[in-house]
Scaffold this motif. Structure first.
Motif, PDB file in Angstrom:
ATOM      1  N   ARG A   1      65.094  11.488   7.711  1.00  0.00           N
ATOM      2  CA  ARG A   1      65.924  10.719   8.651  1.00  0.00           C
ATOM      3  C   ARG A   1      67.359  10.967   8.186  1.00  0.00           C
ATOM      4  N   CYS A   2      68.213  11.445   9.070  1.00  0.00           N
ATOM      5  CA  CYS A   2      69.523  11.964   8.640  1.00  0.00           C
ATOM      6  C   CYS A   2      70.687  11.170   9.234  1.00  0.00           C
ATOM      7  N   ASP A   3      71.344  10.390   8.396  1.00  0.00           N
ATOM      8  CA  ASP A   3      72.500   9.600   8.859  1.00  0.00           C
ATOM      9  C   ASP A   3      73.699  10.485   9.182  1.00  0.00           C
ATOM     10  N   ALA A   4      73.874  11.549   8.387  1.00  0.00           N
ATOM     11  CA  ALA A   4      75.051  12.421   8.565  1.00  0.00           C
ATOM     12  C   ALA A   4      75.084  13.025   9.976  1.00  0.00           C
TER      13      ALA A   4
ATOM     14  N   THR B   1      61.305  19.608  12.272  1.00  0.00           N
ATOM     15  CA  THR B   1      60.634  18.321  12.439  1.00  0.00           C
ATOM     16  C   THR B   1      61.565  17.236  11.916  1.00  0.00           C
ATOM     17  N   SER B   2      61.584  16.089  12.611  1.00  0.00           N
ATOM     18  CA  SER B   2      62.579  15.061  12.305  1.00  0.00           C
ATOM     19  C   SER B   2      61.946  13.671  12.351  1.00  0.00           C
ATOM     20  N   GLY B   3      62.496  12.743  11.576  1.00  0.00           N
ATOM     21  CA  GLY B   3      61.971  11.372  11.558  1.00  0.00           C
ATOM     22  C   GLY B   3      60.682  11.280  10.764  1.00  0.00           C
ATOM     23  N   GLY B   4      59.919  10.204  10.994  1.00  0.00           N
ATOM     24  CA  GLY B   4      58.643  10.036  10.280  1.00  0.00           C
ATOM     25  C   GLY B   4      57.675  11.150  10.652  1.00  0.00           C
ATOM     26  N   ASP B   5      56.985  11.704   9.659  1.00  0.00           N
ATOM     27  CA  ASP B   5      56.007  12.749   9.980  1.00  0.00           C
ATOM     28  C   ASP B   5      54.842  12.153  10.756  1.00  0.00           C
ATOM     29  N   ALA B   6      54.123  13.013  11.444  1.00  0.00           N
ATOM     30  CA  ALA B   6      52.961  12.550  12.217  1.00  0.00           C
ATOM     31  C   ALA B   6      51.890  13.629  12.158  1.00  0.00           C
TER      32      ALA B   6
ATOM     33  N   ASP C   1      61.733   8.974  18.494  1.00  0.00           N
ATOM     34  CA  ASP C   1      62.789   8.647  19.468  1.00  0.00           C
ATOM     35  C   ASP C   1      64.206   9.007  19.013  1.00  0.00           C
ATOM     36  N   GLY C   2      64.578   8.714  17.750  1.00  0.00           N
ATOM     37  CA  GLY C   2      65.932   9.019  17.279  1.00  0.00           C
ATOM     38  C   GLY C   2      66.229  10.518  17.357  1.00  0.00           C
ATOM     39  N   SER C   3      65.177  11.320  17.291  1.00  0.00           N
ATOM     40  CA  SER C   3      65.340  12.769  17.249  1.00  0.00           C
ATOM     41  C   SER C   3      65.954  13.317  18.528  1.00  0.00           C
ATOM     42  N   TYR C   4      65.680  12.661  19.657  1.00  0.00           N
ATOM     43  CA  TYR C   4      66.148  13.216  20.937  1.00  0.00           C
ATOM     44  C   TYR C   4      67.589  12.858  21.224  1.00  0.00           C
ATOM     45  N   ARG C   5      68.023  11.726  20.709  1.00  0.00           N
ATOM     46  CA  ARG C   5      69.440  11.406  20.786  1.00  0.00           C
ATOM     47  C   ARG C   5      70.215  12.496  20.042  1.00  0.00           C
TER      48      ARG C   5
ATOM     49  N   TYR D   1      62.800  30.917  13.540  1.00  0.00           N
ATOM     50  CA  TYR D   1      63.230  30.390  12.242  1.00  0.00           C
ATOM     51  C   TYR D   1      62.756  28.947  12.097  1.00  0.00           C
ATOM     52  N   GLY D   2      62.479  28.557  10.875  1.00  0.00           N
ATOM     53  CA  GLY D   2      62.138  27.164  10.591  1.00  0.00           C
ATOM     54  C   GLY D   2      63.310  26.500   9.879  1.00  0.00           C
ATOM     55  N   ILE D   3      63.593  25.264  10.262  1.00  0.00           N
ATOM     56  CA  ILE D   3      64.663  24.505   9.600  1.00  0.00           C
ATOM     57  C   ILE D   3      63.989  23.415   8.775  1.00  0.00           C
ATOM     58  N   GLU D   4      64.269  23.400   7.480  1.00  0.00           N
ATOM     59  CA  GLU D   4      63.596  22.447   6.592  1.00  0.00           C
ATOM     60  C   GLU D   4      64.304  21.097   6.581  1.00  0.00           C
ATOM     61  N   ARG D   5      63.505  20.046   6.451  1.00  0.00           N
ATOM     62  CA  ARG D   5      64.020  18.660   6.349  1.00  0.00           C
ATOM     63  C   ARG D   5      64.884  18.239   7.527  1.00  0.00           C
ATOM     64  N   GLY D   6      64.465  18.587   8.713  1.00  0.00           N
ATOM     65  CA  GLY D   6      65.092  18.084   9.940  1.00  0.00           C
ATOM     66  C   GLY D   6      66.572  18.400  10.054  1.00  0.00           C
ATOM     67  N   TYR D   7      67.301  17.448  10.627  1.00  0.00           N
ATOM     68  CA  TYR D   7      68.737  17.680  10.854  1.00  0.00           C
ATOM     69  C   TYR D   7      69.498  17.827   9.539  1.00  0.00           C
TER      70      TYR D   7
END
Ligand code: F6P
Length: 323
Positions: A72-75, A8-13, A103-107, A35-41
């Motif tokens: 939200r991951c700048d790296a 999951t990425s960006g603001g939670d919903a 939206d940022g997640s799909y880029r 597998y689950g990936i924690e804290r998005g990207y």
């Protein structure tokens, strides 16, 4: 495909957990390891990748937030970040990825897919309902109902004290939560980022309401407008008019938490199932979208053009009914 992952990425919903549950259990139903990936990207870059099973997602369908957490991951915007993410996916033998986010997640997912060749499928999760290609995003309905309930509660106390309230709702640059909650909550006026703020017109609306016998009024202020925050708008109105003793309530992140509505749980569950099936059928670079209540695939590129549901007719309806 033998092994896939979900993040999951960006603001939670609210409803993201229902989507995770659907992804995990659909994978299991197809004999695919999940597998689950924690804290998005960020977690992908850091290698925070954990095996999941049917029990990992027990008892979460009714919880807001996301058990995988988010960031939200700048790296990840940097080539080096995506390279590291690709290495992590390869190290864990992950052959497909489901990204739940805004939206940022799909880029990010698009760039990762192009970089790594690993198929990625998206699920729209954001309260803002501003993603191109889908009529609804997971979390919007819950956030709208929270905002509406807040307006209902504020109306009680506003009426009791003969007060005007300025209620600020979220939505980033998009006034859709504001318009819908304002209409559902019977607001006298809704200020949205899509329309220039006119302080004098607002004062006129308040005066007309007062002249018609209203002793309390609700003005919904969607965040992101050129009039500033609800506090700014209230101050401007106080400066220009006799409405000096108003109150301000900022609903803010309350809209992002709490029990997801049935609508969001159902949408999330359906999208989660279709996302995994799409991956297994060979899809990549697409987001699962709801179109007339049918789950379809939309290319990531389509989701970048943020959808704006501003509708002057809806504002007109709010004005007509708020007399
Ligand atoms: O995109 C979802 C959203 O809740 C917007 O409505 C809001 O502007 C923003 O996220 C708030 O972000 P943060 O949680 O980083 O304060």
């Amino acid at each position: 495909m033998k092994r896939i992952a979900v993040l999951t990425s960006g603001g939670d919903a609210p409803g993201m957990n229902a989507a995770i549950r659907a992804v995990v259990r659909t994978a299991i139903a197809h004999q695919v390891e999940i597998y689950g990936i924690e804290r998005g990207y960020q977690g992908l870059i850091d290698g925070a990748i954990i095996p999941m099973d049917a029990r990992s997602v027990s008892g979460i369908i009714h919880h807001g937030g996301t058990i995988l957490r988010t960031a939200r991951c700048d790296a990840f915007r940097e080539e080096s970040g995506r390279e590291q993410a690709t290495r992590m996916l390869a190290t864990h033998g992950i052959e497909g990825l489901v990204v739940i986010g805004g939206d940022g997640s799909y880029r990010g997912a698009h760039d990762l897919w192009k970089h790594s060749g690993i198929p990625c499928v998206g699920i729209p999760g954001t309260i803002d309902n501003d993603i191109g290609g889908t009529q609804y995003t997971i979390g919007f309905d819950t956030a709208l109902n929270v905002a509406m309930e807040a307006i209902d509660r504020l109306r009680d106390t506003a009426a009791a004290h003969d007060r005007t309230f300025f209620v600020e709702v979220m939505g980033r640059h998009n006034g859709y939560i504001g318009m819908c909650s304002g209409l559902a909550g019977g607001a006298e006026e809704v200020l949205v980022p899509e329309k220039a703020f006119d302080a004098h017109a607002l004062v006129e609306t308040l005066r007309t309401g007062a002249a018609r016998g209203k002793t309390s009024m609700i003005i919904v202020v969607a965040e992101g407008g050129d009039g500033g925050s609800a506090y700014d708008v209230a101050a401007k109105v106080a400066e220009l008019s006799e409405f000096k003793d108003s109150r301000v309530a900022v609903i803010g992140h309350l809209q992002r938490g709490g029990t997801p509505t049935a609508f969001d749980r159902i949408l999330a569950s359906r999208m989660g199932v279709v996302a995994v099936k799409s991956l297994l059928d060979g899809a990549s670079g697409v987001m699962i979208a709801s179109e007339n209540n049918v789950m379809v695939q939309r290319p990531f590129e389509e989701t970048w053009t943020s959808r704006n549901l501003f509708d002057p007719d809806m504002l007109q309806v709010i004005h007509t009914l708020g007399v």
